[in-house]
Write a protein that holds these residues in place. Structure first.
Motif, PDB file in Angstrom:
ATOM      1  N   GLN A   4      10.402  30.896   9.137  1.00 30.06           N
ATOM      2  CA  GLN A   4       8.813  29.674   9.340  1.00 30.06           C
ATOM      3  C   GLN A   4       8.831  29.412   7.871  1.00 30.06           C
ATOM      4  O   GLN A   4       9.714  28.851   6.534  1.00 30.06           O
ATOM      5  CB  GLN A   4       8.062  31.014   9.008  1.00 30.06           C
ATOM      6  CG  GLN A   4       7.351  31.329   9.787  1.00 30.06           C
ATOM      7  CD  GLN A   4       6.290  32.307   9.324  1.00 30.06           C
ATOM      8  OE1 GLN A   4       6.077  33.360   8.253  1.00 30.06           O
ATOM      9  NE2 GLN A   4       4.785  32.195   9.808  1.00 30.06           N
ATOM     10  N   CYS A   5       8.939  27.758   8.176  1.00 24.74           N
ATOM     11  CA  CYS A   5       8.736  26.725   7.003  1.00 24.74           C
ATOM     12  C   CYS A   5       7.917  27.676   5.248  1.00 24.74           C
ATOM     13  O   CYS A   5       6.988  27.870   6.024  1.00 24.74           O
ATOM     14  CB  CYS A   5       8.480  26.109   7.419  1.00 24.74           C
ATOM     15  SG  CYS A   5       7.787  24.095   5.646  1.00 24.74           S
ATOM     16  N   PRO A   6       8.745  27.857   4.303  1.00 26.15           N
ATOM     17  CA  PRO A   6       8.240  27.927   3.058  1.00 26.15           C
ATOM     18  C   PRO A   6       6.677  26.737   2.667  1.00 26.15           C
ATOM     19  O   PRO A   6       6.005  27.581   1.948  1.00 26.15           O
ATOM     20  CB  PRO A   6       9.332  27.927   2.470  1.00 26.15           C
ATOM     21  CG  PRO A   6       9.614  26.433   3.251  1.00 26.15           C
ATOM     22  CD  PRO A   6       9.926  26.971   4.532  1.00 26.15           C
ATOM     23  N   GLN A   7       6.700  25.755   3.116  1.00 28.31           N
ATOM     24  CA  GLN A   7       5.499  25.217   3.299  1.00 28.31           C
ATOM     25  C   GLN A   7       4.703  24.892   3.568  1.00 28.31           C
ATOM     26  O   GLN A   7       3.068  25.149   3.499  1.00 28.31           O
ATOM     27  CB  GLN A   7       6.369  23.191   2.781  1.00 28.31           C
ATOM     28  CG  GLN A   7       4.715  22.270   2.244  1.00 28.31           C
ATOM     29  CD  GLN A   7       5.941  21.466   1.674  1.00 28.31           C
ATOM     30  OE1 GLN A   7       6.027  20.917   0.606  1.00 28.31           O
ATOM     31  NE2 GLN A   7       5.984  20.249   2.832  1.00 28.31           N
ATOM     32  N   CYS A   8       4.742  24.976   4.550  1.00 32.84           N
ATOM     33  CA  CYS A   8       3.488  24.879   5.598  1.00 32.84           C
ATOM     34  C   CYS A   8       2.988  26.346   6.947  1.00 32.84           C
ATOM     35  O   CYS A   8       2.162  26.337   7.003  1.00 32.84           O
ATOM     36  CB  CYS A   8       3.640  23.452   6.796  1.00 32.84           C
ATOM     37  SG  CYS A   8       4.595  23.496   8.160  1.00 32.84           S
ATOM     38  N   SER A   9       3.967  27.147   6.954  1.00 31.94           N
ATOM     39  CA  SER A   9       4.411  28.328   7.348  1.00 31.94           C
ATOM     40  C   SER A   9       4.252  28.324   9.236  1.00 31.94           C
ATOM     41  O   SER A   9       4.200  29.613   9.315  1.00 31.94           O
ATOM     42  CB  SER A   9       3.123  29.486   6.969  1.00 31.94           C
ATOM     43  OG  SER A   9       1.987  29.134   6.985  1.00 31.94           O
ATOM     44  N   THR A  10       4.762  26.773   9.236  1.00 32.45           N
ATOM     45  CA  THR A  10       4.292  27.025  11.637  1.00 32.45           C
ATOM     46  C   THR A  10       5.859  27.120  10.873  1.00 32.45           C
ATOM     47  O   THR A  10       7.246  27.632  10.729  1.00 32.45           O
ATOM     48  CB  THR A  10       4.723  25.481  11.681  1.00 32.45           C
ATOM     49  OG1 THR A  10       4.660  25.492  13.271  1.00 32.45           O
ATOM     50  CG2 THR A  10       5.446  24.904  11.314  1.00 32.45           C
ATOM     51  N   ASP A  11       5.927  28.516  12.071  1.00 31.79           N
ATOM     52  CA  ASP A  11       7.496  28.842  13.174  1.00 31.79           C
ATOM     53  C   ASP A  11       8.312  27.683  13.670  1.00 31.79           C
ATOM     54  O   ASP A  11       9.520  27.879  14.588  1.00 31.79           O
ATOM     55  CB  ASP A  11       7.820  30.121  13.374  1.00 31.79           C
ATOM     56  CG  ASP A  11       6.784  29.998  14.845  1.00 31.79           C
ATOM     57  OD1 ASP A  11       6.219  28.902  15.109  1.00 31.79           O
ATOM     58  OD2 ASP A  11       7.026  31.262  15.112  1.00 31.79           O
ATOM     59  N   ARG A  35      15.263  22.313   9.042  1.00 35.32           N
ATOM     60  CA  ARG A  35      14.041  21.516   9.359  1.00 35.32           C
ATOM     61  C   ARG A  35      12.737  21.555   9.974  1.00 35.32           C
ATOM     62  O   ARG A  35      12.786  21.813  11.218  1.00 35.32           O
ATOM     63  CB  ARG A  35      15.121  20.124   9.456  1.00 35.32           C
ATOM     64  CG  ARG A  35      14.210  18.481   9.955  1.00 35.32           C
ATOM     65  CD  ARG A  35      14.077  17.810   8.040  1.00 35.32           C
ATOM     66  NE  ARG A  35      14.607  17.844   8.023  1.00 35.32           N
ATOM     67  CZ  ARG A  35      15.363  17.140   6.706  1.00 35.32           C
ATOM     68  NH1 ARG A  35      13.589  17.045   5.554  1.00 35.32           N
ATOM     69  NH2 ARG A  35      16.008  15.786   6.177  1.00 35.32           N
ATOM     70  N   CYS A  36      11.435  21.542   8.785  1.00 40.62           N
ATOM     71  CA  CYS A  36      10.819  21.747   9.858  1.00 40.62           C
ATOM     72  C   CYS A  36      10.170  20.583  10.249  1.00 40.62           C
ATOM     73  O   CYS A  36      10.090  19.535   9.803  1.00 40.62           O
ATOM     74  CB  CYS A  36       9.178  22.053   8.171  1.00 40.62           C
ATOM     75  SG  CYS A  36       7.664  22.045   9.259  1.00 40.62           S
ATOM     76  N   GLN A  37       9.728  21.012  11.800  1.00 41.49           N
ATOM     77  CA  GLN A  37       9.633  19.655  12.643  1.00 41.49           C
ATOM     78  C   GLN A  37       7.491  19.223  12.371  1.00 41.49           C
ATOM     79  O   GLN A  37       7.807  18.424  13.302  1.00 41.49           O
ATOM     80  CB  GLN A  37       9.131  20.313  13.978  1.00 41.49           C
ATOM     81  CG  GLN A  37      10.596  20.660  14.543  1.00 41.49           C
ATOM     82  CD  GLN A  37      12.130  19.170  14.649  1.00 41.49           C
ATOM     83  OE1 GLN A  37      12.006  18.874  14.736  1.00 41.49           O
ATOM     84  NE2 GLN A  37      12.654  19.293  13.722  1.00 41.49           N
ATOM     85  N   LEU A  38       7.332  19.962  11.739  1.00 44.07           N
ATOM     86  CA  LEU A  38       5.603  19.209  11.298  1.00 44.07           C
ATOM     87  C   LEU A  38       5.342  18.974  10.248  1.00 44.07           C
ATOM     88  O   LEU A  38       5.068  17.508   9.814  1.00 44.07           O
ATOM     89  CB  LEU A  38       4.876  20.741  11.083  1.00 44.07           C
ATOM     90  CG  LEU A  38       4.608  21.491  12.948  1.00 44.07           C
ATOM     91  CD1 LEU A  38       3.809  22.816  12.627  1.00 44.07           C
ATOM     92  CD2 LEU A  38       4.509  20.562  13.500  1.00 44.07           C
ATOM     93  N   CYS A  39       5.818  19.491   9.076  1.00 44.85           N
ATOM     94  CA  CYS A  39       6.041  19.020   7.182  1.00 44.85           C
ATOM     95  C   CYS A  39       6.789  17.992   7.280  1.00 44.85           C
ATOM     96  O   CYS A  39       6.609  17.844   5.976  1.00 44.85           O
ATOM     97  CB  CYS A  39       5.353  19.943   6.777  1.00 44.85           C
ATOM     98  SG  CYS A  39       6.348  21.031   5.477  1.00 44.85           S
ATOM     99  N   THR A  40       7.531  18.127   7.763  1.00 42.49           N
ATOM    100  CA  THR A  40       9.189  17.772   7.789  1.00 42.49           C
ATOM    101  C   THR A  40      10.095  18.291   6.718  1.00 42.49           C
ATOM    102  O   THR A  40      11.245  17.936   5.913  1.00 42.49           O
ATOM    103  CB  THR A  40       9.549  15.951   7.016  1.00 42.49           C
ATOM    104  OG1 THR A  40       9.183  15.800   5.603  1.00 42.49           O
ATOM    105  CG2 THR A  40       8.460  15.478   8.257  1.00 42.49           C
TER     106      THR A  40
END
Ligand SMILES: [Zn+2]
Length: 167
Positions: A4-11, A35-40
């Motif tokens: 999970q992204c530590p910033q926006c928690s999406t997987d 690399r988070c694909q939503l919040c970058t």
């Protein structure tokens, strides 16, 4: 193991290419960049015992998703409209009858929701020009526009609404 992204928690994250000597060493002890694909956000995760085949790690940092979005754009002595046929939060492919050249800088307005204001990309750069489509990289956003684009991308994938990011 879900990452999970530590910033926006999406997987919705993607293994990133390693940068520099430190990350090469880190991967020896199973620490890999993502690399988070939503919040970058770019971040590292310990994945004990997991090895990646080199060719499986795509150099492209953001995965593009098929879409159909009307767009208007303008730049230095250029303006036009077209259709975005696939996109990520940081780039897209555009079909347009307007001739564009590599390196051109554009402001883009993506009409992604019927009844809401267009998402504005303050500055996008033309990176590739092919007969079928033009590749653009999004360089600058203002206000919450990057986040709105992330919401749209997560909606295309049927992901849960992604967490608001402070600041
Ligand atoms: Zn994120």
């Amino acid at each position: 193991m879900t990452i999970q992204c530590p910033q926006c928690s999406t997987d919705y994250v993607r293994r990133a290419h390693r940068e520099g000597v430190l990350e090469r060493f880190a991967s020896l002890v199973y620490i890999y960049p993502f690399r988070c694909q939503l919040c970058t956000r770019r971040f590292r995760v310990l994945q004990w015992g997991i090895r990646y085949a080199k060719q499986l790690v795509d150099r492209r940092q953001f995965e593009r998703i098929p879409a159909r979005v009307l767009v208007t754009f303008s730049g230095d002595r250029i303006s036009g409209e077209g259709v975005v046929t696939n996109l990520s939060v940081r780039n897209c492919a555009l079909q347009t009858a307007t001739p564009l050249s590599e390196g051109a800088l554009l402001q883009m307005r993506l009409q992604i929701w019927d009844r809401k204001p267009a998402v504005t990309i303050e500055q996008a750069a033309v990176r590739s020009v092919r007969p079928s489509s033009v590749g653009l990289q999004f360089i600058e956003f203002q206000g919450g526009e990057s986040h709105r684009l992330g919401q749209f991308v997560s909606g295309l994938l049927g992901l849960p609404a992604f967490k608001s990011i402070p600041g």
